[in-house]
Design a protein around this motif. Structure first.
Motif, PDB file in Angstrom:
ATOM      1  N   LEU A 138       0.833  -1.032  -0.057  1.00 22.38           N
ATOM      2  CA  LEU A 138      -0.193  -0.072   0.013  1.00 22.38           C
ATOM      3  C   LEU A 138       0.978   1.102   0.073  1.00 22.38           C
ATOM      4  O   LEU A 138       0.675   2.253  -0.740  1.00 22.38           O
ATOM      5  N   MET A 139       1.877   1.261   0.621  1.00 23.68           N
ATOM      6  CA  MET A 139       2.893   2.478   0.989  1.00 23.68           C
ATOM      7  C   MET A 139       3.374   2.891  -0.100  1.00 23.68           C
ATOM      8  O   MET A 139       3.427   4.071  -0.906  1.00 23.68           O
ATOM      9  N   PHE A 140       3.908   1.884  -1.256  1.00 24.08           N
ATOM     10  CA  PHE A 140       4.468   1.986  -2.319  1.00 24.08           C
ATOM     11  C   PHE A 140       3.491   2.220  -3.366  1.00 24.08           C
ATOM     12  O   PHE A 140       3.657   3.403  -4.154  1.00 24.08           O
ATOM     13  N   VAL A 141       2.364   1.716  -3.614  1.00 20.10           N
ATOM     14  CA  VAL A 141       1.506   1.832  -4.585  1.00 20.10           C
ATOM     15  C   VAL A 141       0.913   3.318  -4.413  1.00 20.10           C
ATOM     16  O   VAL A 141       0.678   4.122  -5.475  1.00 20.10           O
ATOM     17  N   PHE A 142       0.819   3.710  -3.276  1.00 20.94           N
ATOM     18  CA  PHE A 142      -0.068   5.097  -2.990  1.00 20.94           C
ATOM     19  C   PHE A 142       1.023   6.152  -3.061  1.00 20.94           C
ATOM     20  O   PHE A 142       0.831   7.124  -3.490  1.00 20.94           O
ATOM     21  N   SER A 143       2.253   5.821  -3.019  1.00 13.96           N
ATOM     22  CA  SER A 143       3.404   6.870  -3.351  1.00 13.96           C
ATOM     23  C   SER A 143       3.288   7.059  -5.011  1.00 13.96           C
ATOM     24  O   SER A 143       3.558   8.266  -5.204  1.00 13.96           O
ATOM     25  N   PHE A 144       3.079   6.297  -5.822  1.00 11.60           N
ATOM     26  CA  PHE A 144       3.081   6.206  -7.027  1.00 11.60           C
ATOM     27  C   PHE A 144       1.573   6.905  -7.413  1.00 11.60           C
ATOM     28  O   PHE A 144       1.608   7.696  -8.400  1.00 11.60           O
ATOM     29  N   THR A 145       0.538   6.583  -7.031  1.00  9.77           N
ATOM     30  CA  THR A 145      -0.894   7.016  -7.452  1.00  9.77           C
ATOM     31  C   THR A 145      -1.292   7.328  -6.261  1.00  9.77           C
ATOM     32  O   THR A 145      -2.226   6.687  -5.695  1.00  9.77           O
ATOM     33  N   THR A 146      -0.972   8.553  -5.705  1.00  8.94           N
ATOM     34  CA  THR A 146      -1.479   9.131  -4.695  1.00  8.94           C
ATOM     35  C   THR A 146      -3.203   9.401  -4.724  1.00  8.94           C
ATOM     36  O   THR A 146      -3.205  10.322  -5.821  1.00  8.94           O
ATOM     37  N   PRO A 147      -3.683   9.340  -3.899  1.00  7.67           N
ATOM     38  CA  PRO A 147      -5.149   9.548  -3.811  1.00  7.67           C
ATOM     39  C   PRO A 147      -5.123  11.236  -3.634  1.00  7.67           C
ATOM     40  O   PRO A 147      -4.558  11.627  -2.524  1.00  7.67           O
ATOM     41  N   LEU A 148      -5.997  12.019  -4.284  1.00 11.87           N
ATOM     42  CA  LEU A 148      -5.983  13.384  -4.333  1.00 11.87           C
ATOM     43  C   LEU A 148      -6.426  14.002  -2.838  1.00 11.87           C
ATOM     44  O   LEU A 148      -5.834  14.886  -2.373  1.00 11.87           O
ATOM     45  N   GLU A 149      -7.475  13.268  -2.223  1.00 12.25           N
ATOM     46  CA  GLU A 149      -8.120  13.552  -1.166  1.00 12.25           C
ATOM     47  C   GLU A 149      -7.083  13.711   0.064  1.00 12.25           C
ATOM     48  O   GLU A 149      -7.013  14.405   1.059  1.00 12.25           O
ATOM     49  N   VAL A 150      -6.030  12.657  -0.064  1.00 13.52           N
ATOM     50  CA  VAL A 150      -5.043  12.504   1.005  1.00 13.52           C
ATOM     51  C   VAL A 150      -3.464  12.799   0.347  1.00 13.52           C
ATOM     52  O   VAL A 150      -2.748  12.534   1.183  1.00 13.52           O
ATOM     53  N   ARG A 151      -3.442  13.622  -0.707  1.00  9.85           N
ATOM     54  CA  ARG A 151      -2.157  13.458  -1.348  1.00  9.85           C
ATOM     55  C   ARG A 151      -1.162  14.274  -0.502  1.00  9.85           C
ATOM     56  O   ARG A 151      -0.074  13.755  -0.317  1.00  9.85           O
ATOM     57  N   ASP A 152      -1.556  15.442   0.186  1.00  6.68           N
ATOM     58  CA  ASP A 152      -0.160  16.111   0.807  1.00  6.68           C
ATOM     59  C   ASP A 152       0.181  15.225   2.166  1.00  6.68           C
ATOM     60  O   ASP A 152       1.510  14.912   2.407  1.00  6.68           O
ATOM     61  N   PHE A 153      -0.667  14.417   2.795  1.00 12.83           N
ATOM     62  CA  PHE A 153      -0.376  13.585   3.807  1.00 12.83           C
ATOM     63  C   PHE A 153       0.554  12.387   3.390  1.00 12.83           C
ATOM     64  O   PHE A 153       1.563  12.141   4.213  1.00 12.83           O
ATOM     65  N   VAL A 154       0.009  11.735   2.322  1.00 15.06           N
ATOM     66  CA  VAL A 154       0.682  10.635   1.935  1.00 15.06           C
ATOM     67  C   VAL A 154       2.188  11.124   1.514  1.00 15.06           C
ATOM     68  O   VAL A 154       3.139  10.366   1.898  1.00 15.06           O
ATOM     69  N   LEU A 155       2.247  12.112   0.852  1.00  5.76           N
ATOM     70  CA  LEU A 155       3.612  12.517   0.251  1.00  5.76           C
ATOM     71  C   LEU A 155       4.505  12.847   1.441  1.00  5.76           C
ATOM     72  O   LEU A 155       5.588  12.861   1.230  1.00  5.76           O
ATOM     73  N   PHE A 156       3.957  13.639   2.513  1.00  2.00           N
ATOM     74  CA  PHE A 156       4.805  14.097   3.536  1.00  2.00           C
ATOM     75  C   PHE A 156       5.027  12.837   4.193  1.00  2.00           C
ATOM     76  O   PHE A 156       6.357  12.539   4.658  1.00  2.00           O
ATOM     77  N   GLU A 157       4.477  11.759   4.557  1.00  2.00           N
ATOM     78  CA  GLU A 157       4.902  10.413   5.213  1.00  2.00           C
ATOM     79  C   GLU A 157       5.656   9.734   4.395  1.00  2.00           C
ATOM     80  O   GLU A 157       6.839   9.326   4.807  1.00  2.00           O
TER      81      GLU A 157
END
Length: 192
Positions: A99-118
């Motif tokens: 999940l961590m890696f897939v979401f780093s490539f295809t970051t959900p817009l609603e949580v984009r800033d949080f995911v990228l920060f983490e």
């Protein structure tokens, strides 16, 4: 019903359907509870994802530190190559890391800033460990920071193999990229 069971179900659903494609009712069903019971634990899908994503990042940060700490008595080539193999194995066997890696490539817009920060927190720890590895080893003709950048670039390509290709593609790419990496930093490849 524990929050942990709900988070496990959420990771499975997010990995299967993505963030936007996952409904809270699917997570509840996977966890074996009613959707209304989910609200007791998590008010929204965003709240659920941010909690579990942060925990997954913490777990991977702890793994990176632990791996490089526990292998400090080995040759740097063995440590780094071993890390890349273990990195692949964790991706394939740990749904949270997937999940961590897939979401780093295809970051959900609603949580984009949080995911990228983490995710950047994770990358910062990995970069620090790699820079320390290269500084201690005094390898090749590049600075430790340059070696780290070259290594991270190689690892980015390998991560693409994991996310979009196959385990075999990762192994084949690693075999080639490893030789190119060692040659590029001016180091004679060791036999692994």
């Amino acid at each position: 019903m524990s929050r942990e069971k709900i988070k496990e179900a959420a990771i499975a659903q997010f990995n299967l359907h993505g963030y936007e494609g996952t409904k809270m009712s699917q997570i509840a069903e996977e966890a074996g509870i009613r959707k209304q019971s989910m609200a007791y634990h998590f008010a929204s899908k965003k709240e659920l994802l941010t909690e579990l994503y942060g925990e997954v990042v913490e777990e991977e940060i702890a793994f990176v530190r632990s791996f490089f700490g526990e292998t400090s008595n080995k040759a740097w080539e063995e440590r780094l190559h071993g890390y890349m193999i273990e990195h692949k194995n964790r991706y394939l066997t740990r749904p949270g890391m997937h999940l961590m890696f897939v979401f780093s490539f295809t970051t959900p817009l609603e949580v984009r800033d949080f995911v990228l920060f983490e995710y950047r927190r994770y990358l910062a720890v990995l970069k620090n460990e790699l820079t320390a590895l290269f500084a201690k080893a005094k390898v090749g003709r590049l600075t430790p920071e340059e070696c780290m950048v070259a290594c991270m670039t190689m690892m980015d390509g390998l991560d693409i193999q994991l996310v979009y290709e196959t385990r075999q593609a990762y192994d084949q790419t690693l075999a080639i990229a490893w030789k190119v990496f060692l040659t590029g930093i001016g180091h004679t490849p060791a036999k692994l």
